[in-house]
Structure formats: C-alpha cells, structure tokens
Design a protein around this motif. Structure first.
Motif, PDB file in Angstrom:
ATOM      1  N   VAL A  74       1.296  26.166  16.811  1.00  0.00           N
ATOM      2  CA  VAL A  74       0.070  25.703  16.138  1.00  0.00           C
ATOM      3  C   VAL A  74      -0.290  26.657  15.004  1.00  0.00           C
ATOM      4  O   VAL A  74      -0.606  26.233  13.886  1.00  0.00           O
ATOM      5  CB  VAL A  74      -1.103  25.598  17.154  1.00  0.00           C
ATOM      6  CG1 VAL A  74      -2.417  25.291  16.425  1.00  0.00           C
ATOM      7  CG2 VAL A  74      -0.822  24.522  18.186  1.00  0.00           C
ATOM      8  N   SER A  87       8.335  14.110   9.124  1.00  0.00           N
ATOM      9  CA  SER A  87       6.958  14.509   9.450  1.00  0.00           C
ATOM     10  C   SER A  87       6.873  16.000   9.757  1.00  0.00           C
ATOM     11  O   SER A  87       7.838  16.615  10.227  1.00  0.00           O
ATOM     12  CB  SER A  87       6.462  13.719  10.663  1.00  0.00           C
ATOM     13  OG  SER A  87       7.054  14.230  11.838  1.00  0.00           O
ATOM     14  N   GLU A  88       5.668  16.563   9.468  1.00  0.00           N
ATOM     15  CA  GLU A  88       5.448  18.000   9.692  1.00  0.00           C
ATOM     16  C   GLU A  88       5.620  18.330  11.172  1.00  0.00           C
ATOM     17  O   GLU A  88       6.161  19.377  11.533  1.00  0.00           O
ATOM     18  CB  GLU A  88       4.029  18.360   9.222  1.00  0.00           C
ATOM     19  CG  GLU A  88       3.800  19.841   8.993  1.00  0.00           C
ATOM     20  CD  GLU A  88       4.604  20.418   7.830  1.00  0.00           C
ATOM     21  OE1 GLU A  88       5.079  19.645   6.971  1.00  0.00           O
ATOM     22  OE2 GLU A  88       4.787  21.653   7.807  1.00  0.00           O
ATOM     23  N   TYR A  89       5.157  17.429  12.024  1.00  0.00           N
ATOM     24  CA  TYR A  89       5.273  17.618  13.476  1.00  0.00           C
ATOM     25  C   TYR A  89       6.737  17.748  13.881  1.00  0.00           C
ATOM     26  O   TYR A  89       7.131  18.625  14.637  1.00  0.00           O
ATOM     27  CB  TYR A  89       4.615  16.430  14.193  1.00  0.00           C
ATOM     28  CG  TYR A  89       4.857  16.396  15.684  1.00  0.00           C
ATOM     29  CD1 TYR A  89       4.163  17.284  16.531  1.00  0.00           C
ATOM     30  CD2 TYR A  89       5.748  15.503  16.252  1.00  0.00           C
ATOM     31  CE1 TYR A  89       4.387  17.276  17.895  1.00  0.00           C
ATOM     32  CE2 TYR A  89       5.973  15.485  17.611  1.00  0.00           C
ATOM     33  CZ  TYR A  89       5.287  16.368  18.436  1.00  0.00           C
ATOM     34  OH  TYR A  89       5.506  16.349  19.779  1.00  0.00           O
ATOM     35  N   HIS A 149       2.046  26.239  12.079  1.00  0.00           N
ATOM     36  CA  HIS A 149       1.803  24.976  11.395  1.00  0.00           C
ATOM     37  C   HIS A 149       0.537  25.031  10.549  1.00  0.00           C
ATOM     38  O   HIS A 149       0.475  24.470   9.463  1.00  0.00           O
ATOM     39  CB  HIS A 149       1.705  23.854  12.426  1.00  0.00           C
ATOM     40  CG  HIS A 149       1.546  22.509  11.803  1.00  0.00           C
ATOM     41  ND1 HIS A 149       2.579  21.899  11.131  1.00  0.00           N
ATOM     42  CD2 HIS A 149       0.478  21.685  11.719  1.00  0.00           C
ATOM     43  CE1 HIS A 149       2.147  20.730  10.671  1.00  0.00           C
ATOM     44  NE2 HIS A 149       0.879  20.576  11.006  1.00  0.00           N
TER      45      HIS A 149
END
Lengths: 363, 544
Positions: free
Chosen positions: A144, A272-274, A147
């Motif tokens: 987290v 996607s960033e995820y 990110h």
C-alpha cells in the motif's frame, strides 16, 4: 549480466521477468557449501558464548563470588571441574555438545537438554506466530505504501513502520495488555492457555509442546480457540517489531521495481496499477525479504526474552531471564547455544529458498 | 496512475485481516473459556506466585512446597477447616500413652494411589527418613525432640520423645515433617525428584497429582480412597497455576481465568481488588513474619571473618535494630497490610510479647540514631560498616524490592552503614542461604502450626532451619522448657523469657507481621474456611 537485469525476458504479457539459469553454479553445489558452512558458524558461536560466559571467571564464582567463604567457593569450583585449564574445559564442553549433553543446570539440577526440549517448543510457537504477524502486516502495508508513494497513506505507514521498530516489546506488550485485556477484556492477560486447557494439552500421550498443534491433533477445538486467543497479544507485540522492517523493505523494493522499464512499458499499455503492484512488482521484491527474514529470526528470538517475560509465556526466553536472575551460567549457555543453532539452521534454509527463487545468488 | 479504489480497499482489508486474523478466529477471550471449562468439570483453579522447591517432604520447608503437599499427602493429624487444633486425620486415635510416648493408631484399609497399602511401617519410614536425610532445606529440625519411632503392629506406631509432655508434638505431626509417604517408592537415604514422585503415585491425601509441570501447572484429581479428616473435596478436582508476576495473577483472577488467587499479591493489588465488584478479598488471621537473618559466621565481624569479633558483630546487629523504621515500611511499602513486628513471635499468639520495642529504638517502636551510634561506640566499631544485604524478588511478593530499598535507605541515612543490595531468584536463594552464601538476608516465615513454639524451635536451637551458626545454651534451655511445660500460664512466662533472650542476641531482626490474603471470584465458595490459624491452604473446601 547488466543487460539481463535491465531488459529481462518477459512472461506472456511481456512484463514479468522470467528467471533463467545462470552460469554461476548448480543448486546442489550451493546447498552443499551452505550446509558445510553451518558447522564453522555454529562452532564460532559456541566458542564465543563459552569464552564470553567466562570473562567474569568460572560460573560458580560468577554466581557466588563474594558471597561464599573462599574455601567453600573453592570446594564447589573443584567439584564442578572449573579449576582446570579453560581449554580443557572448552574441548570437554565441545565433546559433550556433540553427544547432545549440555550439562546440568546449577540452580535446579536438571539436564539442560531436557530443559531445552521442554521450553523450546513454546518459543518456537511464539516465533512462528510473530513471524506470521510480521509478514501479514508488513507485506500488504508495504504494498500500500509503495502504491501510494509520497502521499498521505505512505507517510502514515512510514511513521507506523518506525514506531513498530522503535517501540520496545515490553512497552508495546504492556500497552496491548492494558488495552485488549484490562480495558476491553477481549483477550487473556498472560500465559499460553487457560489452566484447564493447558492441563488437557500437557496431559496428552505424546505432546509436541506446540499447543495449537497439540490441540488440532487431539481434536480439541475449544482448546485451539483458547490457545490462539492467548497467542494474539504476544505475537502482535513481537511480530510488529519485525513488521516495521518488512513494511519498509517491501515499500522500497516495490518502488524500485515499479520504476523498471518493463513496468513502465506495462503501464503505458494500460495494465492496471493494482496488477502492476500485486503481480509484477511484488514477486521480485520478495527475494530480499526472504533473506532478511532469516536475519529477523535472530531478532525475534532475542525479542522473545522480553515478550515471554511480559506475557508469562513459559518458553526459552522466560527461562533465560529466570536463569540469568539465578546466575545459572550453565543453563544460560545452553539456551544461548541452542538459539544460535536455530538461527544458523534457519538462515541455511532461507538461503536455499532465496537460491530457488533467484538463481543469481548461487555460487 | 489513478488509484483503483477497489484494489486499495482490498489491500487495506488484507492488511487489517492479516494483523487481526488470530483475534478473529479466537472467539471470546480466555476468561469465558476458563470458567466454562472449570465449571463443567467442577474443578477449581488456584493461582500463586509461590514456588515448589521439591515435592519430597524430606527436602522442603517452605510455603510453596507445603501447599502442594497438603493436598496430596496424608497426615497422621491435621486440623479441621476453621480451626487450628490438631486432631486425627488418617489416624483413628493419637495420644500420649506416657509422658515420653505418643501412640498413633491408623484407620483400617488405608492405601496409596498406586495401590500399595499404607501401614505403620510407612509412617515410621516417613518420619525416620526426614531425620536421616536431614536436608538443609528440610524440616528435620522440627523433629528435634524425637528419640525414636517404633512399629507395634500394622496399624500402630509409637513415637518416643526425648523430653516428656511435648505440647507441640501433635502439631509437628500435622506440619512439614508429617506427610506420610510410600516406602516402596521413596529411597530411604536421599531425596527423590519431582517427576519420579509423580510417576510413583505415592499419594494418599485428598488429591492425587494427575499432571505436573514444575512451577507452571499442577493438575490435581480427587483421590477416592482418601478417608481422612478433610473428607471428600467440595470440588471435582483442582489446578494450581504458578505465576512469575503478581500483576498477572491479579489480572487473571479479575478476569475469571483463575478462581482463587493466593500468595502473594502486593498490598497495592489487595487495596485495588477490594474495589472490584467481580472479586472478593478474604483476609484471615496472620501468622506471617518477615525478618532479616544474620549469618553469625559471615556477617561483618562474624566468626569466620578476618576481623572476627563477637562484640562488634553484636553491635552491628544492635545498630541495625535501632535504625530500622518498621512503621515506615509497613505504611509506605505495604499500605497497612503488614504491621510492625517487635518480637520473633508475632503479636497475638499465646505467650507473645514485644521485647524489641523497649530494647531498641526510642522505646516506643521508632528508630533511634543515638542508640545506634552508642552501640557502635561501645564496641569500637568504625562507621560505615558494609552490609551485603540479600533479598528475594519472587517468593515474598514483588514489594520485597521496595521493602529492601527502604531498609537500605534507612541504614545508609544513619551514616553507620553502606549497604550492597543483592537479589536472587527463590530456588537458588533457598539453597544458597544455607550454604553460607548470604551474610545478611531476608526471610519470611509462614507457620506450620499455630503455636508460638513454631517461631522459636525452628530458628534458635542448634542445627536450626536457618543454619546461621547461632547457638545460645540458655535460649536452647528456655525453648526446651516451654515445649514441655504443661501449665499454660507457666508456659507463657517461659515463652516470654525465650523471646527476650533471643531479642538480646538478635540472631534475626523481626520487621513485619502480616495477614493471610486470598482473592476469589464472586461465584467461588469456601475460601474463608481455609483462612484459619492453621495457616494451611486446603483446596478441598473451595468450590463454585
């Protein structure tokens, strides 16, 4: 080699670097060398422990010096063989260790090996629990933070990581006890199980000493719940210590990986960033964590002394504190040597896992 | 670059769930589980910070070991809950059949948990063994008046005493020297380890040991074959849980994880628990005495010191007695749960007087620096004298540290002493102190039977429990005399003389006396029944 790192072959999506065998050497040779390195490592540790313990003289003088009349002190020293040349004692101690004989404790006259077997399982259970907490907290929060780099959550998590690492276990332990046991009444105060369940688990035919395992083996689910309730606070207190390190490590490594060309390429392709974080940046960031995990075992075992004392978790750390108070150097030496062996062996396995994941670390 | 909201939520959820995964699958906290388990089996759980030195009756003379022995071994005589009078336990009858002969007849059909018959031969073996082993930490000194034990038949034993009409001998048989053990299990001439004892099941008391983890957890099962005075336990079994930290003991009884908390909660804990509606604090007659022991060989100017001088050694003891402020310790450290002690026999016992109040300090119990300085000057002692003062941090409660810090402060403030304070964990402490390791040290006494003699014979006759090399024939005579004096008024007078003589010699320095204290959950019954002047913890009377 540089080319390999900067532009690695990729998976089906053209992103994830594919591991390739290096010309550095085979896994078998690596394991063999690492295995044989355990012995000099342990020998050095044992030697250091043996001689450091005697920097204040023999164990009897250390325990009773200045308190026992000189002639009685000498009688005891002679009876225990501590008046012989130190190297004679040292080689005799090594010979004893090879046969698994750690000697007999000075304070309660019991075989050290028996004491280690009795309490080792409790410490192992606590260490595993703490490691699970460290991984469960450190890795996702590190992701987290990476990110949300340089944003609010990242700043918060970085402070959290520093707090985790900087807060002494006895302080966080007391804080947890006060909050979750005394004020909220959610969790037990201390011990490894309530007396009734502990009695049931220790009365099994061949207990392992790891309570949750014994509870599962005996099908005693009430005891399992109770054991786990008792495990939460000690595991949190000890685990958060290492979680802070894992969090920072994951964050740094993931940020590093997220800046790689192949990730940027994926980003430009609309991945996607995820997915970038959890699939492509996460796995390469694991390797240093696995290596550090081995080193953190030593930190966890060291922290176990304070955690076990705070929570009356009667394992090796608790006993170490008790024997130190009793100035029982034979017992202390036995515990320290065992912990050293555990650290050396754990690092051996960690090195193997690291080599399996990343062939570049092999010889 | 926009954050995928669902992804972030997932990551945060994962972190949260990971951190508290263990919590989530545990359900209610320990309190409920413990209570539930205990209630289901009708068992009770007793928590303590006391420790077991050994389960072998020949090798221990301490409260922690004796507490367990009271549950598992039978005694010829015992005291009914609520009283301190010694009456037959597994004996059918017990009485003096002549001034020097005490005859005991056993009940028929007695047996140990291992199936072995319990006969008079076991009784002789048990008592002879304590005397023969004479362990430094054992209760052999209690049997100083015993000449011999003879087996008349399978159920009759005759004890021959050195001095006739020994008024405390029945009490001795109910005390630490009195547990009856199985001669087929125990060796006659050496101590047995706890694990070997548990394996041999030589138990014939109200309970047997079902599982044993020394100083961690002891599981007791009701012994259906016990047919002694205490009868069938009111509970379905008992568990003894040992704590290293009295804070955890206190919190566990508050949370209901244990049913009863016995020794040793701190004074602050007791005061705090009295305000808690979930528990009840029980207080019983106090027999506990806290004191300082002087080793006559190794104390400053002791017999084996380089500068040995009995007069100077006495002056050191007198100066300490003059300087120490008991009131301050009792009120500041123990918040009034202990009272100042001015004799080796606590106030309240038949025959107890307070000789130290007049002999030392200002005459009213307060310290006197002038008298302390005079003691030094008269004996030619140059101040400051270095005292290596040893105390125990885990056996006499956590407040021992505060108690001895205050004693150090009081002694050093006088300018007469320099105190080196040291502490050692109990199991080592109890061995070291009898090996002359400590010149001046803390000890506490919890009586074995309710009689002033229990504060005299074990401490001040040759070969006493303290092993502090103190001997005074005049004191020994007085102690012997009170033991055999049948007339109560006369005996009280002799007891007073013995206390005065001991106070002059100052073999020990009495400091404080305290009450018995237990804390139990509101649903627990019977705790008050065991808080009597016998000072025995009988788990069998407690139930819920």
């Amino acid at each position: 080699m540089t080319t390999l790192i900067e532009a690695p072959p990729t998976d089906g999506e053209g992103l994830l670097p594919i591991k390739k065998k290096t010309s550095g050497g085979g896994l078998g040779r690596y394991i063999l060398i690492r295995f044989f390195l355990i012995f000099p490592t342990i020998l050095i540790l044992v030697t250091m422990v043996f001689f450091l313990m005697r920097t204040t003289g023999d164990p009897i003088t250390a325990a009773l010096g200045g308190r026992l009349p000189p002639e009685q002190l000498q009688e005891r020293i002679t009876a225990a063989g501590y008046d012989r040349p130190i190297f004679v004692q040292y080689f005799e101690y090594l010979a004893q260790l090879i046969t698994g004989n750690f000697g007999t404790t000075l304070s309660d006259n019991r075989p050290v090996s028996e004491m280690l077997a009795t309490y080792g399982a409790a410490t192992l259970e606590l260490t595993i629990n703490a490691l699970l907490v460290a991984l469960a907290v450190g890795i996702p929060l590190g992701l987290v933070a990476a990110h949300r780099r340089d944003k609010g959550p990242d700043a918060g998590l970085r402070v959290f990581a520093i707090l985790c690492y900087a807060t002494p276990v006895f302080f966080s332990g007391l804080l947890f006890k006060l909050t979750f046991s005394v004020w909220l009444g959610w969790l037990p105060v201390a011990g490894r199980a309530t007396p009734a369940n502990e009695l049931a688990l220790t009365s099994l035919a061949s207990p392992t000493g790891i309570y949750w395992l014994d509870a599962v083996r005996s099908g005693n689910m009430a005891a399992l719940a109770d054991v786990m309730a008792h495990a939460v606070l000690p595991a949190l207190a000890l685990g958060l210590l290492t979680a802070g390190i894992f969090l920072r490590l994951v964050r740094t490594n993931v940020i590093g990986t997220l800046g790689k060309d192949y990730v940027e390429a994926g980003r430009s392709r609309g991945v996607s960033e995820y997915r970038l974080v959890t699939k492509h940046a996460y796995k390469p960031a694991l390797i240093p964590i696995i290596t550090v995990m081995g080193l953190q075992i030593a930190v966890l075992l060291g922290g176990a002394v304070l955690t076990e004392t705070t929570f009356e978790w009667k394992g090796l750390g608790f006993q170490l504190a008790t024997y130190l108070t009793a100035r029982d150097f034979v017992a202390v030496q036995g515990i320290v040597v065992l912990l050293a062996v555990i650290v050396a062996v754990t690092n051996f396995f960690v090195d193997i896992v690291a080599a399996l994941i990343d062939p570049r670390v092999r010889y | 670059m926009a954050m995928n909201k669902k992804a972030l939520q997932s990551a945060i959820a994962l972190a949260g769930v990971s951190a508290f995964a263990l919590t989530a699958c545990t359900g209610p906290s320990g309190g409920g589980t413990a209570s539930g388990s205990a209630a289901g089996g009708g068992t009770i759980t007793y928590g303590t910070t006391d420790k077991v030195v050994t389960l072998d009756p020949a090798g221990s003379y301490d409260a922690g070991s004796f507490m367990v022995m009271n549950q598992i071994y039978p005694f010829l005589l015992n005291s009914k809950p609520g009283t301190a009078d010694s009456t037959p336990d597994i004996a059918e009858s017990a009485s003096f059949t002549s001034p020097t002969e005490y005859t005991v007849k056993l009940k028929p059909g007695l047996k140990f948990a291992n199936g072995h018959a319990l006969t008079s031969s076991d009784v002789k073996f048990s008592i002879d063994r304590v005397v023969k082993i004479a362990d430094d930490n054992g209760p052999a000194s209690l049997l100083g008046n015993l000449a011999s034990v003879a087996v008349k038949d399978d159920s009759t034993v005759v004890f021959t005493l050195k001095a006739g009409n020994d008024q405390v001998f029945p009490g001795v048989l109910a005390a630490n020297a009195g547990p009856i053990i199985d001669e087929e299990v125990f060796p006659a001439d050496k101590l047995m380890t706890d694990d070997e004892i548990v394996k041999g099941k030589p138990f014939a008391g109200p309970y047997t040991i079902e599982s044993y983890k020394k100083n961690e957890l002891v599981g007791l099962k009701v012994n259906p074959d016990y047919q002694g005075l205490l009868g069938k336990p009111a509970n379905g079994g008992a568990t003894i849980k040992y704590y290293a930290d009295s804070n955890n003991l206190k919190l566990d009884v508050q949370q209901g994880n244990i049913d009863v908390a016995g020794r040793s909660l701190t004074a602050t804990d007791a005061a705090d628990l009295e305000k808690d509606s979930k528990v009840k604090v029980y207080k019983g007659p106090g027999g506990e005495l806290r004191y300082i022991v002087f080793n006559f060989d190794t104390m400053p100017f002791g017999a084996k010191a380089a500068d040995a001088d009995p007069a100077k050694a006495l002056a050191v003891r007198q100066a300490m007695a003059n300087v120490v402020d008991r009131d301050a310790i009792a009120s500041q450290v123990y918040k009034g749960t202990y009272l100042p002690a001015y004799s080796v026999v606590p106030d309240g016992f038949v025959g107890a007087i307070q000789p130290l109040k007049e002999m030392y300090g200002d005459g009213s119990g307060k310290p006197s620096l002038e008298k302390a300085k005079k003691a030094f000057a008269d004996a030619g002692v140059t101040a400051p004298v270095t005292i290596k003062l040893q105390y125990n941090p885990d056996h006499y409660g956590k407040s021992s540290g505060d108690e001895y810090a205050m004693i150090k402060e009081q002694l050093e403030k006088s300018g007469l002493f320099k105190v080196e304070l040291q502490s050692t964990e109990w199991v080592t402490y109890s061995k070291d102190r009898t090996a002359d390791a400590y010149p001046v040290y803390q000890l506490g006494w919890f009586p074995d039977y309710s009689d002033a003699d229990n504060y005299l014979t074990p401490f001040f006759v040759p070969g006493n429990f303290l092993k502090n090399h103190y001997e005074n024939p005049a004191v020994t005579d007085l102690i012997s005399k009170q033991l055999t004096t049948v007339d109560k008024a006369e005996r009280s007078k002799v007891l007073g003389e013995a206390q005065t003589a001991v106070a002059k010699d100052l073999s020990t320095l009495p400091l404080l006396q305290g009450a018995q204290l237990m804390v139990a959950g509101k649903d627990v019954k019977g705790v008050d029944k065991t808080l009597d002047a016998s000072f025995k913890t009988r788990l069998g009377v407690i139930s819920k």
